[in-house]
Design a protein around this motif. Structure first.
Motif, PDB file in Angstrom:
ATOM      1  N   LEU A  74      45.880  85.034  -6.267  1.00  0.00           N
ATOM      2  CA  LEU A  74      46.287  83.726  -6.793  1.00  0.00           C
ATOM      3  C   LEU A  74      45.213  83.142  -7.702  1.00  0.00           C
ATOM      4  O   LEU A  74      45.517  82.584  -8.755  1.00  0.00           O
ATOM      5  CB  LEU A  74      46.578  82.760  -5.645  1.00  0.00           C
ATOM      6  N   ALA A  75      43.962  83.274  -7.292  1.00  0.00           N
ATOM      7  CA  ALA A  75      42.856  82.697  -8.061  1.00  0.00           C
ATOM      8  C   ALA A  75      42.766  83.295  -9.462  1.00  0.00           C
ATOM      9  O   ALA A  75      42.390  82.604 -10.415  1.00  0.00           O
ATOM     10  CB  ALA A  75      41.540  82.889  -7.317  1.00  0.00           C
ATOM     11  N   ILE A  76      43.104  84.568  -9.593  1.00  0.00           N
ATOM     12  CA  ILE A  76      43.034  85.202 -10.919  1.00  0.00           C
ATOM     13  C   ILE A  76      44.386  85.194 -11.622  1.00  0.00           C
ATOM     14  O   ILE A  76      44.542  85.801 -12.669  1.00  0.00           O
ATOM     15  CB  ILE A  76      42.478  86.642 -10.829  1.00  0.00           C
ATOM     16  N   ASN A  77      45.355  84.498 -11.007  1.00  0.00           N
ATOM     17  CA  ASN A  77      46.695  84.400 -11.584  1.00  0.00           C
ATOM     18  C   ASN A  77      47.288  85.782 -11.832  1.00  0.00           C
ATOM     19  O   ASN A  77      47.781  86.084 -12.912  1.00  0.00           O
ATOM     20  CB  ASN A  77      46.675  83.566 -12.869  1.00  0.00           C
ATOM     21  N   ASP A  78      47.220  86.617 -10.806  1.00  0.00           N
ATOM     22  CA  ASP A  78      47.721  87.992 -10.869  1.00  0.00           C
ATOM     23  C   ASP A  78      49.240  87.966 -11.065  1.00  0.00           C
ATOM     24  O   ASP A  78      49.990  87.575 -10.174  1.00  0.00           O
ATOM     25  CB  ASP A  78      47.358  88.724  -9.576  1.00  0.00           C
ATOM     26  N   ALA A  79      49.692  88.390 -12.235  1.00  0.00           N
ATOM     27  CA  ALA A  79      51.114  88.353 -12.575  1.00  0.00           C
ATOM     28  C   ALA A  79      51.960  89.209 -11.645  1.00  0.00           C
ATOM     29  O   ALA A  79      53.144  88.942 -11.462  1.00  0.00           O
ATOM     30  CB  ALA A  79      51.319  88.788 -14.017  1.00  0.00           C
ATOM     31  N   GLU A 129      42.802  88.718   0.109  1.00  0.00           N
ATOM     32  CA  GLU A 129      43.358  89.400  -1.069  1.00  0.00           C
ATOM     33  C   GLU A 129      44.457  88.553  -1.702  1.00  0.00           C
ATOM     34  O   GLU A 129      44.545  88.459  -2.926  1.00  0.00           O
ATOM     35  CB  GLU A 129      43.895  90.779  -0.680  1.00  0.00           C
ATOM     36  N   ARG A 130      45.268  87.917  -0.879  1.00  0.00           N
ATOM     37  CA  ARG A 130      46.313  87.049  -1.420  1.00  0.00           C
ATOM     38  C   ARG A 130      45.692  85.886  -2.190  1.00  0.00           C
ATOM     39  O   ARG A 130      46.146  85.530  -3.283  1.00  0.00           O
ATOM     40  CB  ARG A 130      47.202  86.525  -0.295  1.00  0.00           C
ATOM     41  N   THR A 189      52.416  96.238  -3.151  1.00  0.00           N
ATOM     42  CA  THR A 189      51.680  95.445  -2.168  1.00  0.00           C
ATOM     43  C   THR A 189      51.807  93.957  -2.447  1.00  0.00           C
ATOM     44  O   THR A 189      51.864  93.153  -1.527  1.00  0.00           O
ATOM     45  CB  THR A 189      50.193  95.834  -2.128  1.00  0.00           C
ATOM     46  N   ALA A 190      51.858  93.584  -3.710  1.00  0.00           N
ATOM     47  CA  ALA A 190      52.018  92.171  -4.053  1.00  0.00           C
ATOM     48  C   ALA A 190      53.405  91.674  -3.661  1.00  0.00           C
ATOM     49  O   ALA A 190      53.564  90.579  -3.138  1.00  0.00           O
ATOM     50  CB  ALA A 190      51.765  91.958  -5.541  1.00  0.00           C
ATOM     51  N   VAL A 191      54.404  92.488  -3.900  1.00  0.00           N
ATOM     52  CA  VAL A 191      55.762  92.120  -3.518  1.00  0.00           C
ATOM     53  C   VAL A 191      55.844  91.987  -2.005  1.00  0.00           C
ATOM     54  O   VAL A 191      56.450  91.058  -1.479  1.00  0.00           O
ATOM     55  CB  VAL A 191      56.785  93.159  -4.040  1.00  0.00           C
ATOM     56  N   ALA A 192      55.192  92.883  -1.286  1.00  0.00           N
ATOM     57  CA  ALA A 192      55.182  92.815   0.175  1.00  0.00           C
ATOM     58  C   ALA A 192      54.551  91.512   0.648  1.00  0.00           C
ATOM     59  O   ALA A 192      54.989  90.935   1.644  1.00  0.00           O
ATOM     60  CB  ALA A 192      54.446  94.007   0.762  1.00  0.00           C
ATOM     61  N   ALA A 193      53.530  91.031  -0.060  1.00  0.00           N
ATOM     62  CA  ALA A 193      52.869  89.777   0.317  1.00  0.00           C
ATOM     63  C   ALA A 193      53.834  88.600   0.220  1.00  0.00           C
ATOM     64  O   ALA A 193      53.745  87.654   0.997  1.00  0.00           O
ATOM     65  CB  ALA A 193      51.654  89.522  -0.573  1.00  0.00           C
ATOM     66  N   LEU A 194      54.755  88.660  -0.707  1.00  0.00           N
ATOM     67  CA  LEU A 194      55.732  87.590  -0.856  1.00  0.00           C
ATOM     68  C   LEU A 194      56.923  87.774   0.068  1.00  0.00           C
ATOM     69  O   LEU A 194      57.478  86.814   0.585  1.00  0.00           O
ATOM     70  CB  LEU A 194      56.221  87.525  -2.306  1.00  0.00           C
ATOM     71  N   LEU A 195      57.337  89.013   0.267  1.00  0.00           N
ATOM     72  CA  LEU A 195      58.535  89.280   1.059  1.00  0.00           C
ATOM     73  C   LEU A 195      58.262  89.367   2.551  1.00  0.00           C
ATOM     74  O   LEU A 195      59.184  89.320   3.350  1.00  0.00           O
ATOM     75  CB  LEU A 195      59.200  90.568   0.580  1.00  0.00           C
TER      76      LEU A 195
END
Length: 118
Positions: free
Chosen positions: A10-15, A5-6, A24-30
Motif C-alpha cells: 500500500l505504501a508504494i501504491n503497488d498497482a 507486506e500488505r 499473492t496480491a489478489v489473495a491478500a484482497l480475497l
C-alpha cells in the motif's frame, strides 16, 4: 501475505493490489483476516466517516446482518465513532443508517405531537 507486506505494498501504491496482476496480491484482497461480520461493521464506520450515501449504508447494513450482526450492534457502530468523526457526522449518518435498518426517522418525527421532544 503478512500484514507488513500488505502495508508495504500500500505504501508504494503497488498497482497489483487492485489490478490482479499478482496472485499473492489478489489473495491478500480475497482472503481477508477479518471475518465478514467485523468487515461489514468496519465498513459502516467508514461510511459514517466519509459521509456515505444511503445505498451504501443499505448494502453494508445488509452485509452486516447477513453475517450475523444485530441491529443494536450496527447502531452501536454509529455511536462508537462519534469521538473520532464528531457528532455532526453521526447525526448526518443516523437517518441513512435508520433507513438501511428499515426505520424511517422522518416519518416517526412527523407523527410526534407538537411540543413533544421525547
Amino acid at each position: 501475505m503478512d500484514y507488513t507486506e500488505r502495508l508495504r505494498r500500500l505504501a508504494i501504491n503497488d498497482a497489483s493490489l487492485v489490478d490482479g496482476g499478482e496472485d499473492t496480491a489478489v489473495a491478500a484482497l480475497l482472503d481477508p483476516v477479518l471475518d465478514p461480520r467485523t468487515r461489514a461493521l468496519v465498513r459502516l464506520a467508514a461510511l459514517v466517516a466519509v459521509g456515505g450515501a444511503v445505498p451504501s449504508f443499505g448494502a453494508q447494513a445488509d452485509a452486516a446482518v447477513n453475517a450475523g450482526a444485530t441491529a443494536e450492534e450496527i447502531v452501536d457502530v454509529l455511536f462508537s465513532v462519534v469521538p473520532v468523526t464528531g457528532l455532526p457526522r453521526a447525526v448526518a449518518a443516523g437517518p441513512k443508517l435508520a433507513l438501511a435498518l428499515g426505520y424511517d426517522t422522518t416519518e416517526e418525527l412527523e407523527q410526534q405531537p407538537v411540543g413533544d421532544k421525547a
